[in-house]
Design a protein around this motif. Structure first.
Motif, PDB file in Angstrom:
ATOM      1  N   GLY A 104       0.811  -1.217   0.000  1.00  0.00           N
ATOM      2  CA  GLY A 104       0.000   0.000   0.000  1.00  0.00           C
ATOM      3  C   GLY A 104       0.842   1.264   0.000  1.00  0.00           C
ATOM      4  N   ILE A 105       0.213   2.332  -0.449  1.00  0.00           N
ATOM      5  CA  ILE A 105       0.923   3.605  -0.613  1.00  0.00           C
ATOM      6  C   ILE A 105       1.317   4.227   0.732  1.00  0.00           C
ATOM      7  N   GLN A 106       0.497   4.028   1.756  1.00  0.00           N
ATOM      8  CA  GLN A 106       0.820   4.629   3.046  1.00  0.00           C
ATOM      9  C   GLN A 106       2.107   4.035   3.619  1.00  0.00           C
ATOM     10  N   LYS A 107       2.287   2.721   3.525  1.00  0.00           N
ATOM     11  CA  LYS A 107       3.524   2.079   4.012  1.00  0.00           C
ATOM     12  C   LYS A 107       4.722   2.556   3.203  1.00  0.00           C
ATOM     13  N   MET A 108       4.527   2.732   1.905  1.00  0.00           N
ATOM     14  CA  MET A 108       5.629   3.199   1.062  1.00  0.00           C
ATOM     15  C   MET A 108       5.999   4.640   1.420  1.00  0.00           C
ATOM     16  N   TYR A 109       4.997   5.453   1.719  1.00  0.00           N
ATOM     17  CA  TYR A 109       5.278   6.821   2.144  1.00  0.00           C
ATOM     18  C   TYR A 109       6.039   6.828   3.463  1.00  0.00           C
ATOM     19  N   GLU A 110       5.620   5.970   4.391  1.00  0.00           N
ATOM     20  CA  GLU A 110       6.314   5.884   5.678  1.00  0.00           C
ATOM     21  C   GLU A 110       7.778   5.493   5.473  1.00  0.00           C
ATOM     22  N   GLU A 111       8.040   4.579   4.542  1.00  0.00           N
ATOM     23  CA  GLU A 111       9.419   4.180   4.233  1.00  0.00           C
ATOM     24  C   GLU A 111      10.194   5.354   3.638  1.00  0.00           C
ATOM     25  N   LEU A 112       9.575   6.068   2.690  1.00  0.00           N
ATOM     26  CA  LEU A 112      10.217   7.239   2.086  1.00  0.00           C
ATOM     27  C   LEU A 112      10.547   8.275   3.154  1.00  0.00           C
ATOM     28  N   HIS A 113       9.588   8.524   4.033  1.00  0.00           N
ATOM     29  CA  HIS A 113       9.792   9.520   5.091  1.00  0.00           C
ATOM     30  C   HIS A 113      10.915   9.096   6.038  1.00  0.00           C
ATOM     31  N   ALA A 114      10.940   7.822   6.411  1.00  0.00           N
ATOM     32  CA  ALA A 114      11.967   7.320   7.324  1.00  0.00           C
ATOM     33  C   ALA A 114      13.361   7.415   6.695  1.00  0.00           C
ATOM     34  N   LYS A 115      13.468   7.113   5.406  1.00  0.00           N
ATOM     35  CA  LYS A 115      14.773   7.117   4.734  1.00  0.00           C
ATOM     36  C   LYS A 115      15.259   8.510   4.366  1.00  0.00           C
ATOM     37  N   THR A 116      14.321   9.401   3.987  1.00  0.00           N
ATOM     38  CA  THR A 116      14.746  10.689   3.434  1.00  0.00           C
ATOM     39  C   THR A 116      14.269  11.905   4.227  1.00  0.00           C
ATOM     40  N   GLY A 117      13.283  11.700   5.084  1.00  0.00           N
ATOM     41  CA  GLY A 117      12.705  12.829   5.797  1.00  0.00           C
ATOM     42  C   GLY A 117      11.713  13.617   4.951  1.00  0.00           C
ATOM     43  N   ALA A 118      11.471  13.175   3.723  1.00  0.00           N
ATOM     44  CA  ALA A 118      10.545  13.875   2.817  1.00  0.00           C
ATOM     45  C   ALA A 118       9.127  13.819   3.389  1.00  0.00           C
ATOM     46  N   GLU A 119       8.411  14.924   3.229  1.00  0.00           N
ATOM     47  CA  GLU A 119       7.018  14.987   3.667  1.00  0.00           C
ATOM     48  C   GLU A 119       6.152  15.390   2.481  1.00  0.00           C
ATOM     49  N   LEU A 120       5.042  14.705   2.320  1.00  0.00           N
ATOM     50  CA  LEU A 120       4.102  15.029   1.262  1.00  0.00           C
ATOM     51  C   LEU A 120       2.974  15.867   1.836  1.00  0.00           C
ATOM     52  N   GLU A 121       2.573  16.871   1.104  1.00  0.00           N
ATOM     53  CA  GLU A 121       1.432  17.692   1.500  1.00  0.00           C
ATOM     54  C   GLU A 121       0.430  17.671   0.364  1.00  0.00           C
ATOM     55  N   PHE A 122      -0.831  17.567   0.741  1.00  0.00           N
ATOM     56  CA  PHE A 122      -1.899  17.553  -0.251  1.00  0.00           C
ATOM     57  C   PHE A 122      -2.803  18.740  -0.008  1.00  0.00           C
ATOM     58  N   GLU A 123      -3.114  19.478  -1.063  1.00  0.00           N
ATOM     59  CA  GLU A 123      -4.083  20.560  -0.945  1.00  0.00           C
ATOM     60  C   GLU A 123      -5.485  19.996  -0.819  1.00  0.00           C
ATOM     61  N   ASP A 124      -5.722  18.861  -1.456  1.00  0.00           N
ATOM     62  CA  ASP A 124      -7.030  18.226  -1.465  1.00  0.00           C
ATOM     63  C   ASP A 124      -7.120  17.236  -0.301  1.00  0.00           C
ATOM     64  N   MET A 125      -7.897  17.582   0.720  1.00  0.00           N
ATOM     65  CA  MET A 125      -8.002  16.723   1.903  1.00  0.00           C
ATOM     66  C   MET A 125      -8.606  15.368   1.562  1.00  0.00           C
ATOM     67  N   ASP A 126      -9.540  15.313   0.610  1.00  0.00           N
ATOM     68  CA  ASP A 126     -10.123  14.036   0.222  1.00  0.00           C
ATOM     69  C   ASP A 126      -9.068  13.109  -0.367  1.00  0.00           C
ATOM     70  N   LEU A 127      -8.163  13.660  -1.170  1.00  0.00           N
ATOM     71  CA  LEU A 127      -7.083  12.867  -1.746  1.00  0.00           C
ATOM     72  C   LEU A 127      -6.159  12.365  -0.634  1.00  0.00           C
ATOM     73  N   ALA A 128      -5.856  13.228   0.296  1.00  0.00           N
ATOM     74  CA  ALA A 128      -4.997  12.826   1.407  1.00  0.00           C
ATOM     75  C   ALA A 128      -5.635  11.695   2.202  1.00  0.00           C
ATOM     76  N   LYS A 129      -6.916  11.803   2.466  1.00  0.00           N
ATOM     77  CA  LYS A 129      -7.618  10.744   3.204  1.00  0.00           C
ATOM     78  C   LYS A 129      -7.662   9.456   2.403  1.00  0.00           C
ATOM     79  N   GLU A 130      -7.852   9.570   1.093  1.00  0.00           N
ATOM     80  CA  GLU A 130      -7.901   8.382   0.243  1.00  0.00           C
ATOM     81  C   GLU A 130      -6.584   7.618   0.296  1.00  0.00           C
ATOM     82  N   PHE A 131      -5.480   8.337   0.366  1.00  0.00           N
ATOM     83  CA  PHE A 131      -4.177   7.694   0.446  1.00  0.00           C
ATOM     84  C   PHE A 131      -3.818   7.292   1.870  1.00  0.00           C
ATOM     85  N   GLY A 132      -4.667   7.654   2.830  1.00  0.00           N
ATOM     86  CA  GLY A 132      -4.423   7.240   4.204  1.00  0.00           C
ATOM     87  C   GLY A 132      -3.501   8.161   4.967  1.00  0.00           C
ATOM     88  N   PHE A 133      -3.383   9.407   4.530  1.00  0.00           N
ATOM     89  CA  PHE A 133      -2.495  10.342   5.196  1.00  0.00           C
ATOM     90  C   PHE A 133      -3.214  11.240   6.197  1.00  0.00           C
TER      91      PHE A 133
END
Length: 142
Positions: A104-133
């Motif tokens: 899933g995308i949420q686990k992959m984001y957590e891995e990206l964040h842990a390795k690089t410190g990168a943070e994703l921001e979404f202007e669309d809250m519905d999109l953010a919720k859909e991805f589990g953020f």
């Protein structure tokens, strides 16, 4: 008197303008059978339109994904100018997509964040919720 036959004004039957009872009277089909048929036809059309819309949505998502890969690949090439880096990127990209489909995308984001410190921001809250953020009124951040 004239021997000519007088023509009646043409009356065209227009189902859009007729009530179900009028159609029933003309066709001889019972009203409740006619209503069931109409309901079934509407359900069939609705399913067909839904399927077509889903297919178009999936095609659009594939196009967006392809555009993102192409842009990323060109950005890598123009940033470092190394064909080997681009080849390695494409191999890694394929493996990462396969893993993302599994975890899933949420686990992959957590891995990206842990390795690089990168943070994703979404202007669309519905999109953010859909991805589990999650999400808040200022956009989503995890």
């Amino acid at each position: 008197m004239s021997n000519k036959l007088k023509k009646k004004a043409s009356t065209r039957l227009s189902p859009e303008l007729m009530t179900a009872a009028e159609v029933s009277g003309i066709t001889g089909v019972k009203l409740e059978i006619l209503r069931k048929w109409v309901d079934r036809m509407q359900a069939n059309l609705s399913r067909a339109y839904q399927k077509e819309a889903q297919e178009k949505l999936l095609k659009a998502e594939d196009c967006i994904s392809a555009a993102n890969v192409i842009c990323s690949a060109l950005a890598i090439y123009e940033t470092w100018g190394y064909k080997k880096a681009l080849d390695r990127y494409m191999d890694n990209y394929t493996a990462i997509v396969k893993r993302m489909n599994e975890v899933g995308i949420q686990k992959m984001y957590e891995e990206l964040h842990a390795k690089t410190g990168a943070e994703l921001e979404f202007e669309d809250m519905d999109l953010a919720k859909e991805f589990g953020f999650g999400g808040d009124e200022n956009g989503a951040k995890k």
